[in-house]
Design a protein around this motif. Structure first.
Motif, PDB file in Angstrom:
ATOM      1  N   ILE A 248     -50.941 -59.906   2.952  1.00  0.00           N
ATOM      2  CA  ILE A 248     -49.900 -58.902   3.204  1.00  0.00           C
ATOM      3  C   ILE A 248     -49.961 -57.895   2.058  1.00  0.00           C
ATOM      4  O   ILE A 248     -49.776 -58.263   0.895  1.00  0.00           O
ATOM      5  CB  ILE A 248     -48.518 -59.548   3.296  1.00  0.00           C
ATOM      6  CG1 ILE A 248     -48.491 -60.602   4.413  1.00  0.00           C
ATOM      7  CG2 ILE A 248     -47.445 -58.491   3.546  1.00  0.00           C
ATOM      8  CD1 ILE A 248     -47.197 -61.389   4.488  1.00  0.00           C
ATOM      9  N   ILE A 249     -50.258 -56.650   2.395  1.00  0.00           N
ATOM     10  CA  ILE A 249     -50.495 -55.620   1.381  1.00  0.00           C
ATOM     11  C   ILE A 249     -49.474 -54.496   1.548  1.00  0.00           C
ATOM     12  O   ILE A 249     -49.186 -54.066   2.672  1.00  0.00           O
ATOM     13  CB  ILE A 249     -51.921 -55.032   1.493  1.00  0.00           C
ATOM     14  CG1 ILE A 249     -52.962 -56.151   1.566  1.00  0.00           C
ATOM     15  CG2 ILE A 249     -52.208 -54.074   0.352  1.00  0.00           C
ATOM     16  CD1 ILE A 249     -53.033 -56.994   0.323  1.00  0.00           C
ATOM     17  N   THR A 250     -48.947 -54.022   0.415  1.00  0.00           N
ATOM     18  CA  THR A 250     -48.140 -52.803   0.438  1.00  0.00           C
ATOM     19  C   THR A 250     -49.026 -51.645  -0.011  1.00  0.00           C
ATOM     20  O   THR A 250     -49.777 -51.774  -0.981  1.00  0.00           O
ATOM     21  CB  THR A 250     -46.924 -52.902  -0.499  1.00  0.00           C
ATOM     22  OG1 THR A 250     -47.372 -53.135  -1.849  1.00  0.00           O
ATOM     23  CG2 THR A 250     -46.014 -54.025  -0.066  1.00  0.00           C
ATOM     24  N   PHE A 251     -48.957 -50.537   0.711  1.00  0.00           N
ATOM     25  CA  PHE A 251     -49.753 -49.346   0.412  1.00  0.00           C
ATOM     26  C   PHE A 251     -48.822 -48.207   0.023  1.00  0.00           C
ATOM     27  O   PHE A 251     -47.819 -47.952   0.711  1.00  0.00           O
ATOM     28  CB  PHE A 251     -50.581 -48.930   1.634  1.00  0.00           C
ATOM     29  CG  PHE A 251     -51.591 -49.940   2.073  1.00  0.00           C
ATOM     30  CD1 PHE A 251     -52.879 -49.918   1.589  1.00  0.00           C
ATOM     31  CD2 PHE A 251     -51.240 -50.933   2.984  1.00  0.00           C
ATOM     32  CE1 PHE A 251     -53.819 -50.855   2.003  1.00  0.00           C
ATOM     33  CE2 PHE A 251     -52.161 -51.876   3.408  1.00  0.00           C
ATOM     34  CZ  PHE A 251     -53.458 -51.837   2.912  1.00  0.00           C
ATOM     35  N   LYS A 252     -49.148 -47.540  -1.072  1.00  0.00           N
ATOM     36  CA  LYS A 252     -48.406 -46.344  -1.502  1.00  0.00           C
ATOM     37  C   LYS A 252     -49.417 -45.223  -1.728  1.00  0.00           C
ATOM     38  O   LYS A 252     -50.267 -45.330  -2.612  1.00  0.00           O
ATOM     39  CB  LYS A 252     -47.615 -46.628  -2.771  1.00  0.00           C
ATOM     40  CG  LYS A 252     -46.565 -47.714  -2.606  1.00  0.00           C
ATOM     41  CD  LYS A 252     -45.861 -48.010  -3.927  1.00  0.00           C
ATOM     42  CE  LYS A 252     -44.857 -49.140  -3.757  1.00  0.00           C
ATOM     43  NZ  LYS A 252     -44.202 -49.490  -5.048  1.00  0.00           N
TER      44      LYS A 252
ATOM     45  N   ALA B 195     -58.857 -54.573  -9.576  1.00  0.00           N
ATOM     46  CA  ALA B 195     -57.788 -55.196  -8.796  1.00  0.00           C
ATOM     47  C   ALA B 195     -57.866 -54.771  -7.332  1.00  0.00           C
ATOM     48  O   ALA B 195     -57.707 -55.595  -6.424  1.00  0.00           O
ATOM     49  CB  ALA B 195     -56.425 -54.824  -9.385  1.00  0.00           C
ATOM     50  N   ALA B 196     -58.131 -53.473  -7.088  1.00  0.00           N
ATOM     51  CA  ALA B 196     -58.230 -52.992  -5.710  1.00  0.00           C
ATOM     52  C   ALA B 196     -59.425 -53.626  -5.003  1.00  0.00           C
ATOM     53  O   ALA B 196     -59.336 -54.024  -3.836  1.00  0.00           O
ATOM     54  CB  ALA B 196     -58.350 -51.473  -5.688  1.00  0.00           C
TER      55      ALA B 196
ATOM     56  N   ASP C  40     -50.775 -53.414  -3.481  1.00  0.00           N
ATOM     57  CA  ASP C  40     -50.245 -54.638  -4.083  1.00  0.00           C
ATOM     58  C   ASP C  40     -50.305 -55.756  -3.054  1.00  0.00           C
ATOM     59  O   ASP C  40     -49.871 -55.590  -1.910  1.00  0.00           O
ATOM     60  CB  ASP C  40     -48.804 -54.441  -4.539  1.00  0.00           C
ATOM     61  CG  ASP C  40     -48.715 -53.630  -5.817  1.00  0.00           C
ATOM     62  OD1 ASP C  40     -49.191 -54.124  -6.855  1.00  0.00           O
ATOM     63  OD2 ASP C  40     -48.193 -52.500  -5.770  1.00  0.00           O
ATOM     64  N   ASP C  41     -50.859 -56.881  -3.492  1.00  0.00           N
ATOM     65  CA  ASP C  41     -50.903 -58.067  -2.644  1.00  0.00           C
ATOM     66  C   ASP C  41     -49.569 -58.798  -2.777  1.00  0.00           C
ATOM     67  O   ASP C  41     -49.265 -59.377  -3.826  1.00  0.00           O
ATOM     68  CB  ASP C  41     -52.057 -58.974  -3.082  1.00  0.00           C
ATOM     69  CG  ASP C  41     -52.222 -60.181  -2.173  1.00  0.00           C
ATOM     70  OD1 ASP C  41     -51.359 -60.391  -1.305  1.00  0.00           O
ATOM     71  OD2 ASP C  41     -53.217 -60.907  -2.328  1.00  0.00           O
ATOM     72  N   VAL C  42     -48.733 -58.725  -1.747  1.00  0.00           N
ATOM     73  CA  VAL C  42     -47.396 -59.329  -1.789  1.00  0.00           C
ATOM     74  C   VAL C  42     -47.343 -60.575  -0.919  1.00  0.00           C
ATOM     75  O   VAL C  42     -46.256 -61.007  -0.522  1.00  0.00           O
ATOM     76  CB  VAL C  42     -46.325 -58.304  -1.346  1.00  0.00           C
ATOM     77  CG1 VAL C  42     -46.246 -57.157  -2.324  1.00  0.00           C
ATOM     78  CG2 VAL C  42     -46.603 -57.790   0.058  1.00  0.00           C
ATOM     79  N   THR C  43     -48.501 -61.158  -0.623  1.00  0.00           N
ATOM     80  CA  THR C  43     -48.545 -62.333   0.235  1.00  0.00           C
ATOM     81  C   THR C  43     -47.700 -63.469  -0.336  1.00  0.00           C
ATOM     82  O   THR C  43     -46.842 -64.043   0.354  1.00  0.00           O
ATOM     83  CB  THR C  43     -49.988 -62.810   0.428  1.00  0.00           C
ATOM     84  OG1 THR C  43     -50.786 -61.725   0.910  1.00  0.00           O
ATOM     85  CG2 THR C  43     -50.052 -63.964   1.408  1.00  0.00           C
TER      86      THR C  43
END
Length: 581
Positions: free
Chosen positions: A329-333, A276-277, A352-355
């Motif tokens: 648009i990606i969220t990074f944790k 996934a990454a 996570d791809d939150v596009t």
């Protein structure tokens, strides 16, 4: 000049021939001695005795050479067994070959190899050989001698066990009438007994001697090595299988996670990355392994990683990842990756791809400008409602934010619309804050509902009253901001509670959620009868408020008003003005 030969260089066959020649000479001399004696003559003194001495010495030499040959054969066999141990991890193969050689070299009738289970301490017969019966399934030797060797860790040799005083009181030795017995322990590198080699002969005494004992100790040492190697190999194989299973589980878990997962080591090099990454950042997994994560994903900076490593804190952020002509648009944790002792050894990164989610949110944000928020949030529930309605108790509130007649006459239509929207914004915020649903905007008026399928609540009348009170305060602040002080205030509000029908109206292709009925009509009649700056509520609305709260709201005074008669209704309606809070 050639060096003289040693005894070990002389073949046994040559010695045998010499002894035969000596015997022939002795026989011939004895015959000659008889003839000479008949003639009164004799052999030279010591002739026969010298030949006897020569024969005895040759016999001794033959015996010694035979022992040396046997020992040499045993040593060669020991070396061959050692080579077999080093080349094979199959204990059964090694033990079978070893016990056969032991029986052949020692002159034993039977041979056994017994191992001790390291977990339970129980004895297990691993291999058995009997010259008479072949392979035995059980141990037929002396349990007494075997147990003593296993307990003491010392070898035991008995050349005539049946008559050996050491075993006079031992039942198994007497019962099976053992003659020659030899038992040697198997010891690992830690000098712990892991088993024993047992051989015996029930017919002959004195079969085994110290030389055989020494050879069997050598065999035992080699077999102990084989046991240790086999156990280490099996343990290593089990560990390898466990590691393989864990890796497979990890890969399956990684593959099943929808989020992208990347782990790094202490120098921020990528150690693992799931599919996934790799899909999110647009790379091949194998090619980025070992690369600095900041090179693969420039949005993750050294500062982010420094906070994770040094301050042991999580980092979260959202950014746009550009890859060629596309962007996401990606969220990074980012979280510290710790070992078993709790030491941070790297970082775990979840992507996570939150596009698509952000695009939907942007669309819903636009829709919320035209539809009530509760309607948008419950759009699926609304779509499940059939055309028609449901009768339920609710509260309806009508608000006139500012009559058009009060607008400056020189304003253009666009300016009027902009000014009107300022008042609508204030009223809308108050309705939303009290969980109301705006049914519709009608020019300068707003219709709001409480306790529909979209916003069920027990205290619907009280929530509508709270919205009206908030609205009055908000309008006063708006007047101050606009630099005006209208007397009386522009707004009018009417609130009534009762039973109405709520649901979808319209067609299959276009429908609207609304409320119909006498309760709705009467609410609007209260608005029409309200004076500027007034909040009128019906007696029924006050009853619902008291029922929900068990009292009337603190600081609120309901002032009596002339009853009104709504169009189409025979009875009059008692109404009150909300005077203060």
């Amino acid at each position: 000049m050639p060096e003289p030969k040693t005894s070990s260089d002389i073949p046994l066959d040559d010695i045998q021939r010499l002894r035969a020649m000596v015997t022939e000479v002795k026989t011939a001399l004895k015959n000659q001695a008889e003839l000479l004696q008949m003639r009164g003559m004799s052999l030279p003194p010591g002739a026969l005795s010298n030949l006897d001495s020569m024969d005895s010495e040759l016999g001794t030499l033959q015996k010694n050479l035979g022992g040396e040959s046997t020992e040499l054969l045993q040593l060669r066999t020991l070396a061959a067994t050692s080579a077999l141990i080093n080349s094979s991890r199959d204990l059964d193969t090694v033990f079978a070959r070893a016990i056969e050689e032991v029986i052949r070299l020692t002159g034993a009738e039977r041979g056994y190899i017994v191992l001790i289970d390291p977990q339970t301490g129980e004895q297990h017969l691993r291999i058995a050989r009997d010259l008479d019966t072949g392979t035995n399934a059980t141990f037929q030797g002396s349990k007494t001698i075997l147990n003593e060797v296993l307990a003491s860790g010392e070898p035991l040799l008995a050349d005539n066990a049946y008559k050996d005083p050491r075993f006079a009181d031992r039942g198994t030795v007497a019962q099976i009438a053992l003659r020659s017995v030899l038992c040697v322990p198997l010891k690992n590198k830690s000098n712990n007994v892991v088993g024993a080699v047992y051989v015996d002969n029930r017919l002959l005494a004195g079969v085994f001697d110290r030389r055989v004992l020494s050879i069997l100790v050598g065999f035992a040492n080699q077999m102990a090595v084989a046991v240790e190697n086999a156990r280490l190999f099996m343990q290593g194989q089990a560990n390898l299988n466990n590691i393989s299973e864990l890796n497979e589980v990890r890969e399956n878990v990684f593959g099943s996670i929808e989020s992208g997962v990347i782990t790094t080591d202490s120098v921020d090099a990528i150690r693992t990355i799931n599919n996934a990454a790799a899909s999110i950042i647009g790379c091949e997994r194998e090619k980025v392994l070992g690369m600095p994560i900041t090179n693969v994903i420039p949005l993750i900076t050294a500062d982010h990683l420094r906070v994770v490593h040094e301050q042991d804190e999580r980092q979260s952020f959202e950014d746009t990842l550009v890859n060629g002509d596309s962007s996401k648009i990606i969220t990074f944790k980012l979280s510290p990756l710790k070992d078993a002792s709790g030491t941070t050894e790297g970082a775990a990164v979840v992507l996570d791809d939150v596009t698509a989610q952000r695009e939907r949110e942007a669309q819903l944000s636009v829709i919320r400008r035209y539809l009530p928020p509760a309607m948008v949030d419950n759009i699926e529930a609304i779509s499940g409602l059939a055309l028609g309605g449901e009768r339920r108790e609710l509260t309806c509130m009508y608000v006139e934010v500012r009559p058009l007649a009060t607008f400056p006459p020189d304003l253009r239509p666009r300016e009027v619309m902009a000014l009107l929207n300022e008042y609508h914004d204030v009223a809308t915020a108050c309705i939303n804050n009290s969980n109301g649903v705006i049914d519709k905007y009608m020019g300068t008026e707003i219709m709001a509902l409480y306790n529909t399928q979209l916003n069920p609540m027990e205290d619907h009348a009280h929530q509508a009253l709270e919205a009206a009170l908030l609205m009055r305060e908000a309008f006063i602040k708006l007047y101050e901001w606009q630099g005006i002080n209208p007397q009386p205030h522009y707004f009018r509000i009417g609130i009534h509670s009762g039973v109405a029908t709520t649901g979808n109206v319209g067609s299959i292709s276009r429908r609207d959620f609304t409320a119909l009925g006498d309760t709705i009509n009467l609410s609007h009649r209260l608005l029409e009868n309200a004076k500027p700056g007034q909040i009128l509520v019906s007696e029924a609305c006050c009853g619902y408020i008291y029922k929900a709260l068990g009292k009337y709201p603190d600081g609120v005074v309901f002032g009596g008003q002339e009853p009104i008669k709504a169009k189409g209704r025979q009875q009059v309606t008692t109404v009150y003005e909300v005077l203060s809070r």
